[in-house]
Design a protein around this motif. Structure first.
Motif, PDB file in Angstrom:
ATOM      1  N   UNK A   1      21.074  53.391  57.470  1.00 20.04           N
ATOM      2  CA  UNK A   1      19.840  53.258  58.237  1.00 20.04           C
ATOM      3  C   UNK A   1      18.710  52.636  57.426  1.00 20.04           C
ATOM      4  N   UNK A   2      19.004  52.116  56.210  1.00 10.95           N
ATOM      5  CA  UNK A   2      17.968  51.526  55.372  1.00 10.95           C
ATOM      6  C   UNK A   2      18.380  50.122  54.956  1.00 10.95           C
ATOM      7  N   UNK A   3      17.433  49.403  54.387  1.00 14.65           N
ATOM      8  CA  UNK A   3      17.664  48.022  53.965  1.00 14.65           C
ATOM      9  C   UNK A   3      17.315  47.885  52.492  1.00 14.65           C
ATOM     10  N   UNK A   4      18.321  47.782  51.634  1.00 15.94           N
ATOM     11  CA  UNK A   4      18.088  47.576  50.210  1.00 15.94           C
ATOM     12  C   UNK A   4      18.205  48.860  49.399  1.00 15.94           C
ATOM     13  N   UNK A   5      18.455  48.684  48.097  1.00 12.49           N
ATOM     14  CA  UNK A   5      18.676  49.818  47.198  1.00 12.49           C
ATOM     15  C   UNK A   5      17.427  50.684  47.047  1.00 12.49           C
ATOM     16  N   UNK A   6      16.262  50.049  46.995  1.00 11.16           N
ATOM     17  CA  UNK A   6      15.028  50.812  46.810  1.00 11.16           C
ATOM     18  C   UNK A   6      14.753  51.720  48.002  1.00 11.16           C
ATOM     19  N   UNK A   7      14.903  51.199  49.212  1.00  7.38           N
ATOM     20  CA  UNK A   7      14.695  52.012  50.412  1.00  7.38           C
ATOM     21  C   UNK A   7      15.740  53.120  50.521  1.00  7.38           C
ATOM     22  N   UNK A   8      16.969  52.819  50.125  1.00  3.58           N
ATOM     23  CA  UNK A   8      18.029  53.828  50.158  1.00  3.58           C
ATOM     24  C   UNK A   8      17.695  54.986  49.223  1.00  3.58           C
ATOM     25  N   UNK A   9      17.250  54.673  48.007  1.00  4.24           N
ATOM     26  CA  UNK A   9      16.895  55.718  47.047  1.00  4.24           C
ATOM     27  C   UNK A   9      15.721  56.549  47.553  1.00  4.24           C
TER      28      UNK A   9
END
Length: 402
Positions: free
Chosen positions: A29-37
């Motif tokens: 449900x997120x876009x990119x590693x930073x948003x996932x973290x």
């Protein structure tokens, strides 16, 4: 003991199933590693916050109504949270269900109170080590199976975990006996059941207060490691659910070996205080090693050596605290400790999340990518210093003439 050990084992297998896949579920449900973290930190934060508020209430309720009904409530909460998470279609659903799960789940604290009910003070360290061993066995089977199922479908482990939680609820209802006699139960009061009152209970007891602080720091280090493990190994070594599952398999295997087999032999030669102090110090070295290594296979070496050297600290500390509490207040004290642990579970994502965001764009060979584990090492070292100073002061006080 056999009844509660089986219940803890099934519970931990269910929880272990989702560990390798929850960050990847958030990543859907997120876009990119930073948003996932960042969102993974939020999802784990909500569980800890709800559990922080609810754990002392559940602990006090277990002193009033018995351990068994509160354990059944926890199994029901886990089953609900797993099934709803598997069906989630948006991030807000993940956040909401973690709130419900955190509010209803205090199984670890109630299991330790259960063990205290049926054990003499001399038996508690070894028996709580057995409970820790069941946690380890659960993390042998759960993450490995979760990693295999997660490679098929990232949602599949949640349904498997929900089915296990239902099975544990049925086992608890039909098989698990009550451990707290009615004669040792005490009235429930809201004044003593909120989390701040629970921590005041620990602080007022001279045999518990500073140890609770040491446990808090060590737990914060452990939960920060848990919050960082999946994404850290992904960023540094390119691991997926299967690799994470097998690494946690080894963590559980070593934990079960140390707490279920070696600890009772060590307790015959060393006091719980010495084992706790040594284990906390070795834990700090282990965390630093996790952050410094450069190859995936080295993780397994650190897991094995670190657990052998420091794996008995938690059970030893819990037995010391339990022995310092009144027999009628085991649920309250263990609930208070669970509340402290839950507070650390609130703070851990707030600690790990920003660190994971900082390292999400770093190269795998950059030494700063180990920041989450270096932070864990500092927290564990502080816990070791507090515990050693506390034990030294108590020993000197005991040696003085009355």
């Amino acid at each position: 003991m056999s009844f509660i050990l089986i219940a803890v084992l099934i519970d931990m297998i269910a929880i272990g199933l989702i560990v390798p896949v929850l960050p990847y579920m958030v990543g859907q449900f997120t876009d990119g590693a930073e948003a996932q973290a960042r969102w993974f930190a939020i999802v784990t934060f909500t569980f800890g916050a709800a559990n922080f508020v609810a754990a002392p209430v559940l602990g006090a309720l277990s002193d009033r109504f018995g351990r068994r009904p509160v354990l059944l409530l926890g199994f029901s909460g886990l089953a609900l949270s797993f099934f709803v998470t598997g069906l989630a279609t948006a991030l807000w659903m993940l956040v909401a269900v973690r709130v419900v799960a955190g509010a209803m789940q205090a199984n670890a604290a109630i299991a330790n109170a259960y063990v205290a009910d049926i054990s003499t003070p001399e038996q508690r360290a070894a028996r709580m080590g057995l409970v820790g061993a069941m946690f380890g066995v659960g993390f042998i089977l759960g993450p490995a199976l979760g990693g295999v199922l997660g490679d098929i479908d990232v949602r599949l482990p949640f349904f498997a975990a929900g089915a296990l939680a239902v099975a544990n609820g049925l086992y608890g209802y039909f098989v698990l006996p009550e451990s707290l006699p009615k004669a040792r139960r005490r009235p429930f009061t809201w004044r003593g059941a909120h989390p701040l009152a629970a921590m005041q209970t620990l602080a007022r007891n001279p045999g518990i207060g500073w140890l609770a602080a040491a446990i808090a720091l060590a737990t914060l280090a452990q939960f920060t490691m848990h919050s960082s493990w999946v994404l850290y190994t992904h960023f540094r070594f390119g691991w997926g659910p299967a690799e994470v599952g097998w690494s946690l398999f080894v963590v559980g295997l070593m934990s079960a070996l140390v707490q279920g087999v070696l600890l009772r032999h060590l307790l015959k030669r060393f006091s719980p205080r010495r084992l706790a102090a040594w284990g906390l110090a070795m834990g700090a070295v282990t965390y630093a090693a996790f952050g410094a290594i450069t190859e995936g296979w080295m993780m397994y070496v650190v897991i094995v050596v670190g657990t052998l050297l420091g794996g008995g600290a938690t059970a030893s500390l819990q037995s010391i605290v339990s022995n310092a509490a009144d027999a009628e207040r085991q649920g309250e004290v263990m609930g208070a400790l669970a509340s402290v642990n839950s507070l650390m579970a609130v703070l851990a994502p707030a600690t790990a999340g920003p660190l994971l965001v900082l390292i999400s764009h770093r190269q795998p060979d950059d030494w700063l990518i180990g920041l989450p584990f270096f932070a864990c090492a500092l927290l564990q070292a502080a816990a070791a210093v507090i515990a050693i100073r506390f034990f030294t002061a108590r020993r000197r006080a005991a040696a003085q003439p009355a």
